[in-house]
Design a protein around this motif. Sequence first.
Motif, PDB file in Angstrom:
ATOM      1  N   VAL A  55     -30.818 100.390 -25.096  1.00  0.00           N
ATOM      2  CA  VAL A  55     -31.940 101.221 -24.662  1.00  0.00           C
ATOM      3  C   VAL A  55     -33.254 100.600 -25.096  1.00  0.00           C
ATOM      4  O   VAL A  55     -34.223 100.541 -24.315  1.00  0.00           O
ATOM      5  CB  VAL A  55     -31.783 102.654 -25.203  1.00  0.00           C
ATOM      6  N   TRP A  56     -33.328 100.112 -26.332  1.00  0.00           N
ATOM      7  CA  TRP A  56     -34.566  99.499 -26.814  1.00  0.00           C
ATOM      8  C   TRP A  56     -34.868  98.207 -26.071  1.00  0.00           C
ATOM      9  O   TRP A  56     -36.025  97.939 -25.722  1.00  0.00           O
ATOM     10  CB  TRP A  56     -34.490  99.254 -28.323  1.00  0.00           C
ATOM     11  N   ALA A  57     -33.830  97.403 -25.817  1.00  0.00           N
ATOM     12  CA  ALA A  57     -34.046  96.186 -25.035  1.00  0.00           C
ATOM     13  C   ALA A  57     -34.536  96.536 -23.636  1.00  0.00           C
ATOM     14  O   ALA A  57     -35.471  95.900 -23.111  1.00  0.00           O
ATOM     15  CB  ALA A  57     -32.756  95.370 -24.962  1.00  0.00           C
ATOM     16  N   GLY A  58     -33.938  97.572 -23.021  1.00  0.00           N
ATOM     17  CA  GLY A  58     -34.377  97.992 -21.697  1.00  0.00           C
ATOM     18  C   GLY A  58     -35.809  98.480 -21.698  1.00  0.00           C
ATOM     19  O   GLY A  58     -36.567  98.221 -20.745  1.00  0.00           O
ATOM     20  N   GLN A  89     -27.822  73.257 -19.431  1.00  0.00           N
ATOM     21  CA  GLN A  89     -26.522  73.910 -19.466  1.00  0.00           C
ATOM     22  C   GLN A  89     -26.342  74.817 -20.675  1.00  0.00           C
ATOM     23  O   GLN A  89     -25.503  75.714 -20.659  1.00  0.00           O
ATOM     24  CB  GLN A  89     -25.415  72.847 -19.453  1.00  0.00           C
ATOM     25  N   TRP A  90     -27.133  74.611 -21.724  1.00  0.00           N
ATOM     26  CA  TRP A  90     -26.975  75.429 -22.926  1.00  0.00           C
ATOM     27  C   TRP A  90     -28.103  76.436 -23.092  1.00  0.00           C
ATOM     28  O   TRP A  90     -28.298  76.972 -24.174  1.00  0.00           O
ATOM     29  CB  TRP A  90     -26.892  74.528 -24.166  1.00  0.00           C
ATOM     30  N   LEU A  91     -28.841  76.694 -22.005  1.00  0.00           N
ATOM     31  CA  LEU A  91     -29.961  77.626 -22.098  1.00  0.00           C
ATOM     32  C   LEU A  91     -29.504  78.997 -22.580  1.00  0.00           C
ATOM     33  O   LEU A  91     -30.143  79.608 -23.434  1.00  0.00           O
ATOM     34  CB  LEU A  91     -30.645  77.756 -20.731  1.00  0.00           C
ATOM     35  N   TRP A  92     -28.407  79.489 -22.027  1.00  0.00           N
ATOM     36  CA  TRP A  92     -27.943  80.843 -22.389  1.00  0.00           C
ATOM     37  C   TRP A  92     -27.582  80.916 -23.865  1.00  0.00           C
ATOM     38  O   TRP A  92     -27.903  81.888 -24.535  1.00  0.00           O
ATOM     39  CB  TRP A  92     -26.732  81.218 -21.530  1.00  0.00           C
ATOM     40  N   LEU A  93     -26.929  79.845 -24.392  1.00  0.00           N
ATOM     41  CA  LEU A  93     -26.547  79.859 -25.799  1.00  0.00           C
ATOM     42  C   LEU A  93     -27.773  79.767 -26.695  1.00  0.00           C
ATOM     43  O   LEU A  93     -27.858  80.443 -27.727  1.00  0.00           O
ATOM     44  CB  LEU A  93     -25.584  78.708 -26.092  1.00  0.00           C
ATOM     45  N   TRP A  98     -28.968  80.958 -30.730  1.00  0.00           N
ATOM     46  CA  TRP A  98     -29.730  80.085 -31.631  1.00  0.00           C
ATOM     47  C   TRP A  98     -31.140  80.620 -31.890  1.00  0.00           C
ATOM     48  O   TRP A  98     -31.559  80.760 -33.047  1.00  0.00           O
ATOM     49  CB  TRP A  98     -29.805  78.676 -31.056  1.00  0.00           C
ATOM     50  N   ALA A  99     -31.874  80.932 -30.832  1.00  0.00           N
ATOM     51  CA  ALA A  99     -33.254  81.400 -31.002  1.00  0.00           C
ATOM     52  C   ALA A  99     -33.331  82.715 -31.776  1.00  0.00           C
ATOM     53  O   ALA A  99     -34.140  82.831 -32.709  1.00  0.00           O
ATOM     54  CB  ALA A  99     -33.945  81.522 -29.644  1.00  0.00           C
ATOM     55  N   PRO A 100     -32.530  83.728 -31.444  1.00  0.00           N
ATOM     56  CA  PRO A 100     -32.612  84.967 -32.234  1.00  0.00           C
ATOM     57  C   PRO A 100     -32.320  84.753 -33.718  1.00  0.00           C
ATOM     58  O   PRO A 100     -33.022  85.314 -34.574  1.00  0.00           O
ATOM     59  CB  PRO A 100     -31.554  85.864 -31.586  1.00  0.00           C
ATOM     60  N   LEU A 101     -31.316  83.951 -34.026  1.00  0.00           N
ATOM     61  CA  LEU A 101     -30.957  83.740 -35.426  1.00  0.00           C
ATOM     62  C   LEU A 101     -32.062  83.009 -36.175  1.00  0.00           C
ATOM     63  O   LEU A 101     -32.527  83.460 -37.232  1.00  0.00           O
ATOM     64  CB  LEU A 101     -29.641  82.970 -35.514  1.00  0.00           C
ATOM     65  N   THR A 102     -32.515  81.884 -35.640  1.00  0.00           N
ATOM     66  CA  THR A 102     -33.508  81.079 -36.355  1.00  0.00           C
ATOM     67  C   THR A 102     -34.866  81.784 -36.406  1.00  0.00           C
ATOM     68  O   THR A 102     -35.541  81.775 -37.444  1.00  0.00           O
ATOM     69  CB  THR A 102     -33.656  79.699 -35.701  1.00  0.00           C
ATOM     70  N   GLU A 103     -35.274  82.403 -35.306  1.00  0.00           N
ATOM     71  CA  GLU A 103     -36.590  83.044 -35.285  1.00  0.00           C
ATOM     72  C   GLU A 103     -36.637  84.276 -36.176  1.00  0.00           C
ATOM     73  O   GLU A 103     -37.656  84.533 -36.837  1.00  0.00           O
ATOM     74  CB  GLU A 103     -36.964  83.399 -33.843  1.00  0.00           C
ATOM     75  N   ASN A 234     -33.375  88.753 -25.214  1.00  0.00           N
ATOM     76  CA  ASN A 234     -33.448  87.451 -24.550  1.00  0.00           C
ATOM     77  C   ASN A 234     -32.440  87.342 -23.409  1.00  0.00           C
ATOM     78  O   ASN A 234     -32.675  86.622 -22.426  1.00  0.00           O
ATOM     79  CB  ASN A 234     -33.188  86.325 -25.544  1.00  0.00           C
ATOM     80  N   ALA A 235     -31.311  88.017 -23.541  1.00  0.00           N
ATOM     81  CA  ALA A 235     -30.230  87.860 -22.573  1.00  0.00           C
ATOM     82  C   ALA A 235     -30.628  88.344 -21.190  1.00  0.00           C
ATOM     83  O   ALA A 235     -30.238  87.738 -20.180  1.00  0.00           O
ATOM     84  CB  ALA A 235     -28.988  88.615 -23.053  1.00  0.00           C
ATOM     85  N   GLY A 236     -31.402  89.430 -21.098  1.00  0.00           N
ATOM     86  CA  GLY A 236     -31.750  89.988 -19.801  1.00  0.00           C
ATOM     87  C   GLY A 236     -32.436  88.992 -18.875  1.00  0.00           C
ATOM     88  O   GLY A 236     -31.909  88.684 -17.790  1.00  0.00           O
ATOM     89  N   PRO A 237     -33.604  88.456 -19.255  1.00  0.00           N
ATOM     90  CA  PRO A 237     -34.287  87.501 -18.368  1.00  0.00           C
ATOM     91  C   PRO A 237     -33.463  86.249 -18.087  1.00  0.00           C
ATOM     92  O   PRO A 237     -33.488  85.729 -16.971  1.00  0.00           O
ATOM     93  CB  PRO A 237     -35.565  87.153 -19.152  1.00  0.00           C
ATOM     94  N   VAL A 238     -32.722  85.749 -19.091  1.00  0.00           N
ATOM     95  CA  VAL A 238     -31.932  84.536 -18.891  1.00  0.00           C
ATOM     96  C   VAL A 238     -30.821  84.777 -17.880  1.00  0.00           C
ATOM     97  O   VAL A 238     -30.584  83.958 -16.977  1.00  0.00           O
ATOM     98  CB  VAL A 238     -31.354  84.048 -20.235  1.00  0.00           C
ATOM     99  N   LEU A 239     -30.130  85.901 -18.003  1.00  0.00           N
ATOM    100  CA  LEU A 239     -29.047  86.197 -17.070  1.00  0.00           C
ATOM    101  C   LEU A 239     -29.579  86.405 -15.659  1.00  0.00           C
ATOM    102  O   LEU A 239     -28.955  85.967 -14.685  1.00  0.00           O
ATOM    103  CB  LEU A 239     -28.270  87.420 -17.549  1.00  0.00           C
TER     104      LEU A 239
END
Length: 257
Positions: A55-58, A89-93, A98-103, A234-239
């Motif tokens: 819900v918050w992501a939405g 090819q690794w954009l989704w990963l 990676w980005a959520p964890l490191t950021e 992040n997953a929404g726009p990427v997907l």
Amino acid sequence: MSEARATGLGSDVRDFLAFVRRPVLAGRRPSGMGLPVDNGRADWLRLPRLRRMLVWAGLLWLVSLLVFSPLIISVAETGGATHRMVLHQWLWLHAIAWAPLTEELVFRYWLRRPWLGAALLPPLIAVLVNGPTWWTGSLLALVLAVLWWPRNRHRVPRKAWRPLRAYCRFFPWVFHLSALAFAGMHLINFNLGHLAWWLMPVLVLPQWLAGLVLGWVRTRAGIGAAIVLHGIYNAGPVLVLMLAMWLLPGSGGLPAM
């Protein structure tokens, strides 16, 4: 609030807005997102319900789409700015893991653990700047091992009270500066063209709002909750982007795995 007493999005939004107006380091008590604050391993493992984070992501996606996107498009067209996203090819990963964890570790872990977080910032910044490689992955694993290593709880030494009190006093500034720094970092995602410097912040309004929400979640619920919500956000726009590339004629499909 406790999970059983949680009253949904309305209660969360009120708590978020009150927190943003006056950020405070709460004690270990039930608070926002329906979870008790805890600085131990529970800081990583106690997560709000998935539906609540969706819900918050939405909500963040909706505000970005309806409010920020028209402003960003107008400003980008005025200054000739373009997005420099590289589809690989690794954009989704990268975007979801990676980005959520490191950021989150760089910009928000230390909000509740200022001394340990500050001590680990140099290697974490090196990991963030250089992106996923074998050595940054190894360094990140080492940092995570340090953070995960059990530490005995003990009373805070009296000599540490004064700097802790000073940190709490300046925490509102620290919180908002972390959100601004997080947003500012995302300017590297753009070719800025001849855009005036004072218009550049408009391009990262979605990241600024996300930084406020993620900082609230980190402070109120835990670092694990902030990482998971960041990944979902992040997953929404990427997907959507990857699906569009797959379906639109002439797009060439997704990059080969």
